[in-house]
Structure formats: C-alpha cells, structure tokens
Design an enzyme around this catalytic site. Structure first.
Site, PDB file in Angstrom:
ATOM      1  N   ARG A 184      35.010  58.078  69.275  1.00 21.57           N
ATOM      2  CA  ARG A 184      35.690  56.627  68.599  1.00 21.57           C
ATOM      3  C   ARG A 184      34.796  55.565  68.779  1.00 21.57           C
ATOM      4  O   ARG A 184      35.159  54.463  68.975  1.00 21.57           O
ATOM      5  CB  ARG A 184      37.070  56.544  69.646  1.00 21.57           C
ATOM      6  CG  ARG A 184      38.072  57.730  69.474  1.00 21.57           C
ATOM      7  CD  ARG A 184      38.612  57.905  68.115  1.00 21.57           C
ATOM      8  NE  ARG A 184      39.506  58.884  68.058  1.00 21.57           N
ATOM      9  CZ  ARG A 184      39.206  60.096  67.745  1.00 21.57           C
ATOM     10  NH1 ARG A 184      37.902  60.696  67.828  1.00 21.57           N
ATOM     11  NH2 ARG A 184      40.142  61.173  67.952  1.00 21.57           N
ATOM     12  N   SER A 190      47.176  55.402  66.781  1.00 19.59           N
ATOM     13  CA  SER A 190      46.656  55.612  68.340  1.00 19.59           C
ATOM     14  C   SER A 190      46.081  54.274  68.746  1.00 19.59           C
ATOM     15  O   SER A 190      45.411  53.741  68.166  1.00 19.59           O
ATOM     16  CB  SER A 190      45.713  56.721  68.645  1.00 19.59           C
ATOM     17  OG  SER A 190      46.309  57.889  68.317  1.00 19.59           O
ATOM     18  N   GLU A 203      41.701  51.184  70.956  1.00 16.04           N
ATOM     19  CA  GLU A 203      41.317  51.760  70.067  1.00 16.04           C
ATOM     20  C   GLU A 203      41.402  51.135  68.685  1.00 16.04           C
ATOM     21  O   GLU A 203      40.517  51.046  67.849  1.00 16.04           O
ATOM     22  CB  GLU A 203      41.996  53.230  69.806  1.00 16.04           C
ATOM     23  CG  GLU A 203      41.400  54.124  68.841  1.00 16.04           C
ATOM     24  CD  GLU A 203      41.874  55.481  68.666  1.00 16.04           C
ATOM     25  OE1 GLU A 203      42.013  56.169  67.797  1.00 16.04           O
ATOM     26  OE2 GLU A 203      41.782  56.110  70.022  1.00 16.04           O
TER      27      GLU A 203
END
Length: 286
Positions: free
Chosen positions: A159, A208, A278
């Site tokens: 990520r 998310s 995130e």
C-alpha cells in the site's frame, strides 16, 4: 470558509492555459465519502500537456493536491496490454480486459476508485497488487516536466509508492496474459459477490480505512477493541466490515477523521498495535 480569488493572478501567469480554473470550489461531490471543504482554486486540466503547462507556471510556494478525475483514455494494445488514464475507474479497466480475453487484471474489480489511486498506493485485492501488472507510468512533476517511470522506478511496497507525492500520474500501461473471456468473467463475478457479501460497497465510504499491520488484519484488531458499529455524529464504523468508516448522511470530514482516531487509540490500548491510515487525508481543518 471563503478564500481570496487567485484566478486573475494565475490567468495572468498562464495565458495559454486551456483547462478550467474554479475559485472557492466545494469538494464534497468529488470525494467517496461525500464530505470535504472548499478548495481555494480547483484546476481541471484539458490534457497532460495542459497540466504540465500549469505546473510550469505555478509558483513553487503554492501547494497543490490531486483530487478527483482528469485523464480518461482506455485502450487495448498488442501483447495483452491495457493502457489506462489515471481517471479511469479500476472496474472499467478490468471489464475491458475481460472483454478482450486478457487475464490477470480481474483483481482490479475489487478495488474501489480509479487507476491514479491504485498507482499511488499500490492498490490490491484478492491476492494481487498493482505492482504485479504495471509496466510503465506517466506523470507530471511540480516543475511541469513529464516523466515515464518503469515498474522498478515506482519503489512499490505494501500500500505504498516510493515516488514523490509531487508527481501527478496521468496514465499507466498494464500487462495481462492470454485468457478466456468467460473464465475471466466468472472470476470477476466471484469478486463482486465476495465484496457485496463482506463490504458495505453501496454506502458512502472510502474503502478500507487502515492498512493491515504486519502479521495482523486491521478489521480483527478493530473488532477486538470493541469498535464495530461505533458512531460519532453521523460517522460510523461499519457493522458489516469494521475496517470501513461510513458517512450515514450529513457527516462532516472532522467526524469521520475523529472517529478514525478514536478507533486507532482503542486498538492501541487493547492490542498494543498501532494502525496506520490507508485513506489519504488532505487539506487543513477550518
């Protein structure tokens, strides 16, 4: 909050600019959560060259942030490759690949948002990540220079993209492999069913919220800390998948962010693990 109008000055510096400049532009309609304040200036470039011209003339002291969509080209190229503008939804790329019997890109069906976001955060789902399929990426820097980056130049990790935040991605070339259109369609249908069963995809959410810490699942940590279903005003931790924050209607950006910080605090107190956002949070509180 209303800001000073910078557009006359910018137009004077950029007489050949073709894109639109909007002053004091509300941003809520451009975000997945449907929250957000006002941009002092919103620039909608006509194309990559227009974006490069804009940055070449923009004073270095003026901060700039990428939001929304701007580059929408999508086409199939020889060798089972797909070229997509940064504005193209991930879903649309996976569909075109499937229709062209190109395998390997079906996982994009499971990533909300557009290609630009997938490039910036190495978006992934169902066992694959952007780094597994991207060949090259085009981008414009703050000096107005256009760059072409190979996969290795992106310095991808979980990520994360190692390139400077000042690079604005405009398009990417993806590598697939020969496949069967019906088989790929069935794979995408399984992804769709899995998302609809386990994620609140039909709500106002940013996907998310927190990265999975090494050796842990973020949702399990959040659930274990007793945060499933927690509310702050009109912001809520999803009861279906507790790594998703929701705007139940009328939530403010501050409510969503503060709820996320409460979740992080409770998880740290309960498990000793620190969650990392995130979702990218931008701008300043007003």
């Amino acid at each position: 909050m209303k800001y000073d109008d910078l557009i006359p000055d910018l137009r004077g510096r950029m007489p050949a600019l073709r894109g639109r400049l909007l002053s004091n532009q509300p941003l809520a309609e451009l975000t997945w959560f449907r929250v957000g304040g006002t941009a002092q200036v919103l620039f909608l470039p006509e194309d990559e060259a227009d974006l490069a011209y804009f940055f070449g003339a923009l004073p270095a002291a003026v901060p700039a942030t990428v939001i929304g969509r701007g580059f929408g080209e999508l086409k199939i190229e020889p060798g089972n490759r797909v070229r997509a503008g940064a504005a193209v939804p991930d879903l649309k790329v996976s569909r075109m690949a499937q229709q062209s019997a190109i395998a390997g890109l079906a996982f994009l069906r499971g990533i909300p948002g557009a290609i630009g976001g997938a490039l910036r955060m190495n978006g992934g789902a169902y066992g694959r990540e952007t780094k597994d399929v991207v060949i090259e990426v085009r981008g414009v820097d703050r000096q107005g220079r256009v760059h072409l980056f190979a996969n290795g130049d992106m310095h991808y990790s979980y990520r994360h993209c190692g390139l400077s935040e000042n690079i604005i991605f405009t398009e990417a070339l993806f590598q697939g492999m020969p496949g069967d259109a019906q088989t790929i369609a069935a794979e995408m249908e399984k992804i769709t069913e899995a998302r609809e069963t386990t994620q609140p995809i039909k709500t106002r959410t940013g996907g998310s919220t927190f990265k999975n810490p090494p050796g842990h699942k973020a949702w399990k940590l959040i659930d274990g800390a007793g945060c499933r279903g927690m509310r702050l005003g009109n912001a809520q931790v999803s009861e279906l998948h507790c790594n998703f924050l929701l705007n139940l209607g009328g939530a403010s950006a501050a409510e969503i962010e503060n709820l996320g910080e409460i979740v992080r605090k409770r998880v740290k107190e309960h498990s000793g693990v620190e969650l990392e956002w995130e979702i990218k949070r931008i701008g300043v509180a007003s």
